[in-house]
Design a protein around this motif. Structure first.
Motif, PDB file in Angstrom:
ATOM      1  N   PRO A  11       0.533  -0.846  -0.005  1.00 53.57           N
ATOM      2  CA  PRO A  11       0.445   0.330   0.451  1.00 53.57           C
ATOM      3  C   PRO A  11       1.256   0.813  -0.230  1.00 53.57           C
ATOM      4  O   PRO A  11       0.723   2.445  -0.823  1.00 53.57           O
ATOM      5  N   LEU A  12       2.054   0.961   0.889  1.00 49.47           N
ATOM      6  CA  LEU A  12       3.157   2.624   0.240  1.00 49.47           C
ATOM      7  C   LEU A  12       3.959   2.419  -0.994  1.00 49.47           C
ATOM      8  O   LEU A  12       3.199   3.932  -1.318  1.00 49.47           O
ATOM      9  N   PHE A  13       4.021   1.676  -1.463  1.00 51.28           N
ATOM     10  CA  PHE A  13       4.305   1.715  -2.420  1.00 51.28           C
ATOM     11  C   PHE A  13       3.418   2.446  -3.663  1.00 51.28           C
ATOM     12  O   PHE A  13       3.589   2.951  -4.682  1.00 51.28           O
ATOM     13  N   GLN A  14       1.621   1.587  -3.440  1.00 46.77           N
ATOM     14  CA  GLN A  14       0.672   2.511  -4.164  1.00 46.77           C
ATOM     15  C   GLN A  14       0.338   3.471  -4.021  1.00 46.77           C
ATOM     16  O   GLN A  14       0.391   4.587  -4.627  1.00 46.77           O
ATOM     17  N   TYR A  15       0.800   4.196  -3.012  1.00 44.75           N
ATOM     18  CA  TYR A  15       0.376   5.215  -2.519  1.00 44.75           C
ATOM     19  C   TYR A  15       1.077   6.615  -3.416  1.00 44.75           C
ATOM     20  O   TYR A  15       1.166   7.025  -4.219  1.00 44.75           O
ATOM     21  N   LEU A  16       2.742   6.162  -3.436  1.00 43.74           N
ATOM     22  CA  LEU A  16       3.713   6.660  -3.461  1.00 43.74           C
ATOM     23  C   LEU A  16       3.505   6.869  -5.216  1.00 43.74           C
ATOM     24  O   LEU A  16       3.721   7.897  -6.247  1.00 43.74           O
ATOM     25  N   ILE A  17       3.010   5.426  -5.278  1.00 49.27           N
ATOM     26  CA  ILE A  17       3.228   5.665  -7.757  1.00 49.27           C
ATOM     27  C   ILE A  17       1.787   6.723  -8.016  1.00 49.27           C
ATOM     28  O   ILE A  17       2.080   6.877  -8.533  1.00 49.27           O
ATOM     29  N   ASN A  35      13.278  -2.033   1.936  1.00 49.45           N
ATOM     30  CA  ASN A  35      13.231  -3.458   2.490  1.00 49.45           C
ATOM     31  C   ASN A  35      12.427  -4.330   1.334  1.00 49.45           C
ATOM     32  O   ASN A  35      11.767  -5.120   1.076  1.00 49.45           O
ATOM     33  N   THR A  36      12.814  -3.892  -0.078  1.00 50.98           N
ATOM     34  CA  THR A  36      12.470  -5.230  -1.458  1.00 50.98           C
ATOM     35  C   THR A  36      13.986  -4.082  -2.348  1.00 50.98           C
ATOM     36  O   THR A  36      14.427  -3.415  -2.511  1.00 50.98           O
ATOM     37  N   GLY A  37      14.246  -5.423  -3.373  1.00 51.44           N
ATOM     38  CA  GLY A  37      15.172  -5.241  -4.131  1.00 51.44           C
ATOM     39  C   GLY A  37      15.027  -5.988  -5.618  1.00 51.44           C
ATOM     40  O   GLY A  37      13.735  -6.288  -5.287  1.00 51.44           O
ATOM     41  N   LYS A  38      15.686  -6.409  -6.397  1.00 51.12           N
ATOM     42  CA  LYS A  38      15.759  -6.281  -7.722  1.00 51.12           C
ATOM     43  C   LYS A  38      15.731  -8.100  -8.337  1.00 51.12           C
ATOM     44  O   LYS A  38      17.030  -7.821  -7.622  1.00 51.12           O
ATOM     45  N   HIS A  39      14.672  -8.978  -8.264  1.00 49.75           N
ATOM     46  CA  HIS A  39      15.655  -9.889  -8.456  1.00 49.75           C
ATOM     47  C   HIS A  39      16.938  -9.852  -8.884  1.00 49.75           C
ATOM     48  O   HIS A  39      16.708  -9.375 -10.031  1.00 49.75           O
ATOM     49  N   GLY A  45      19.103 -14.742  -5.083  1.00 48.34           N
ATOM     50  CA  GLY A  45      17.724 -15.846  -5.785  1.00 48.34           C
ATOM     51  C   GLY A  45      16.594 -14.480  -6.412  1.00 48.34           C
ATOM     52  O   GLY A  45      16.603 -13.425  -6.968  1.00 48.34           O
ATOM     53  N   LYS A  46      15.411 -14.726  -5.716  1.00 47.06           N
ATOM     54  CA  LYS A  46      14.153 -14.669  -5.498  1.00 47.06           C
ATOM     55  C   LYS A  46      13.273 -14.473  -4.812  1.00 47.06           C
ATOM     56  O   LYS A  46      12.037 -14.898  -4.202  1.00 47.06           O
ATOM     57  N   THR A  47      14.404 -13.245  -3.415  1.00 50.70           N
ATOM     58  CA  THR A  47      13.487 -13.840  -2.237  1.00 50.70           C
ATOM     59  C   THR A  47      12.572 -12.857  -1.837  1.00 50.70           C
ATOM     60  O   THR A  47      11.533 -12.586  -1.097  1.00 50.70           O
ATOM     61  N   PHE A  48      13.008 -11.493  -3.162  1.00 49.43           N
ATOM     62  CA  PHE A  48      11.954 -10.126  -2.929  1.00 49.43           C
ATOM     63  C   PHE A  48      10.424 -11.144  -2.559  1.00 49.43           C
ATOM     64  O   PHE A  48       9.967 -10.969  -3.489  1.00 49.43           O
ATOM     65  N   ILE A  49       9.652  -9.623  -2.051  1.00 50.73           N
ATOM     66  CA  ILE A  49       8.486  -9.680  -2.229  1.00 50.73           C
ATOM     67  C   ILE A  49       8.241  -8.282  -2.419  1.00 50.73           C
ATOM     68  O   ILE A  49       8.584  -7.349  -1.835  1.00 50.73           O
ATOM     69  N   ALA A  50       7.275  -7.916  -3.113  1.00 52.61           N
ATOM     70  CA  ALA A  50       7.055  -6.238  -4.180  1.00 52.61           C
ATOM     71  C   ALA A  50       7.831  -5.869  -4.546  1.00 52.61           C
ATOM     72  O   ALA A  50       8.579  -4.801  -5.092  1.00 52.61           O
ATOM     73  N   SER A  51       9.488  -6.669  -5.240  1.00 50.84           N
ATOM     74  CA  SER A  51      10.208  -6.020  -6.364  1.00 50.84           C
ATOM     75  C   SER A  51       9.405  -6.068  -7.431  1.00 50.84           C
ATOM     76  O   SER A  51       9.940  -4.633  -7.983  1.00 50.84           O
ATOM     77  N   THR A  52       8.592  -5.679  -7.714  1.00 53.84           N
ATOM     78  CA  THR A  52       8.134  -5.559  -9.364  1.00 53.84           C
ATOM     79  C   THR A  52       7.298  -3.985  -8.746  1.00 53.84           C
ATOM     80  O   THR A  52       7.100  -2.700  -9.901  1.00 53.84           O
ATOM     81  N   CYS A  53       6.627  -3.625  -7.202  1.00 53.87           N
ATOM     82  CA  CYS A  53       6.811  -2.475  -6.978  1.00 53.87           C
ATOM     83  C   CYS A  53       7.817  -1.301  -7.352  1.00 53.87           C
ATOM     84  O   CYS A  53       7.862  -0.267  -8.053  1.00 53.87           O
ATOM     85  N   LEU A  54       9.231  -1.407  -7.495  1.00 45.91           N
ATOM     86  CA  LEU A  54      10.600  -0.454  -7.638  1.00 45.91           C
ATOM     87  C   LEU A  54      10.509  -0.582  -9.362  1.00 45.91           C
ATOM     88  O   LEU A  54      10.489   0.141  -9.966  1.00 45.91           O
ATOM     89  N   LEU A  57       7.731   2.037 -10.046  1.00 49.24           N
ATOM     90  CA  LEU A  57       8.266   3.358  -9.579  1.00 49.24           C
ATOM     91  C   LEU A  57       9.045   3.513 -10.835  1.00 49.24           C
ATOM     92  O   LEU A  57       8.319   5.516 -11.668  1.00 49.24           O
ATOM     93  N   GLU A  58       9.813   3.200 -11.767  1.00 54.47           N
ATOM     94  CA  GLU A  58      10.629   3.247 -12.908  1.00 54.47           C
ATOM     95  C   GLU A  58       9.396   3.568 -14.416  1.00 54.47           C
ATOM     96  O   GLU A  58       9.868   4.502 -14.802  1.00 54.47           O
ATOM     97  N   ARG A  59       8.614   2.645 -14.079  1.00 61.69           N
ATOM     98  CA  ARG A  59       7.537   3.434 -15.282  1.00 61.69           C
ATOM     99  C   ARG A  59       7.398   4.476 -15.163  1.00 61.69           C
ATOM    100  O   ARG A  59       6.911   5.533 -16.633  1.00 61.69           O
ATOM    101  N   LYS A  60       7.086   4.646 -14.258  1.00 61.03           N
ATOM    102  CA  LYS A  60       5.873   5.972 -13.418  1.00 61.03           C
ATOM    103  C   LYS A  60       6.845   7.538 -14.360  1.00 61.03           C
ATOM    104  O   LYS A  60       6.895   8.276 -14.381  1.00 61.03           O
ATOM    105  N   GLY A  61       8.836   6.524 -14.134  1.00 61.29           N
ATOM    106  CA  GLY A  61       9.478   8.454 -14.541  1.00 61.29           C
ATOM    107  C   GLY A  61      10.499   8.332 -12.814  1.00 61.29           C
ATOM    108  O   GLY A  61      11.152   9.406 -13.507  1.00 61.29           O
ATOM    109  N   TRP A  62      10.169   7.694 -12.188  1.00 65.58           N
ATOM    110  CA  TRP A  62      11.561   7.568 -11.189  1.00 65.58           C
ATOM    111  C   TRP A  62      12.375   6.720 -11.530  1.00 65.58           C
ATOM    112  O   TRP A  62      12.251   5.770 -11.984  1.00 65.58           O
TER     113      TRP A  62
END
Length: 130
Positions: A11-17, A35-39, A45-54, A57-62
């Motif tokens: 929800p915090l990512f959604q608000y920022l986006i 508390n996340t990053g890119k796989h 590996g692939k342990t991050f939750i909400a990696s796609t939120c990053l 953010l980038e698709r929006k221009g950040w």
């Protein structure tokens, strides 16, 4: 900013986006423990939750300010008790701010000395041009 663990950060990512469209025209930075990053880049590996939120953010221009300087280089900002590293501390900036990055680096000494369990993320900006 501090992003909570697990799915609670979504929800915090959604608000920022949702704020991004009008914020992207001024020099703005979001910095902190995401508390996340890119796989595959910010972890082995692939342990991050909400990696796609990053990605959202980038698709929006950040811009991921550290990656804009260091490319796909791997450097971690936090290590688990098992000794595996993760880059979970980030700085994202609008285009006007990204153009002013003089340097951006992680400083490991405070973590190594036990002052924090995270490395510092130090961002140095050039003075505004106008």
């Amino acid at each position: 900013m501090y992003f909570p663990l697990g799915r609670a950060k979504v929800p915090l990512f959604q608000y920022l986006i949702s704020l991004l469209d009008h914020e992207l025209h001024t020099p703005v930075m979001i910095i902190g423990d995401f508390n996340t990053g890119k796989h595959g880049l910010d972890e082995v590996g692939k342990t991050f939750i909400a990696s796609t939120c990053l990605d959202d953010l980038e698709r929006k221009g950040w811009r991921d300010l550290w990656r804009s300087v260091h490319g796909n280089r791997r450097q971690y900002s936090w290590w688990s008790t098992r000794g595996n590293g993760f880059r979970i501390d980030h700085a994202f900036g609008s285009r006007p701010l990204a153009q002013r990055i003089a340097s951006i680096d992680y400083v490991d000494e405070p973590r190594i000395e036990g002052l924090s369990d995270h490395s510092l993320l130090v961002v140095q900006l050039d003075a505004a041009g106008d």
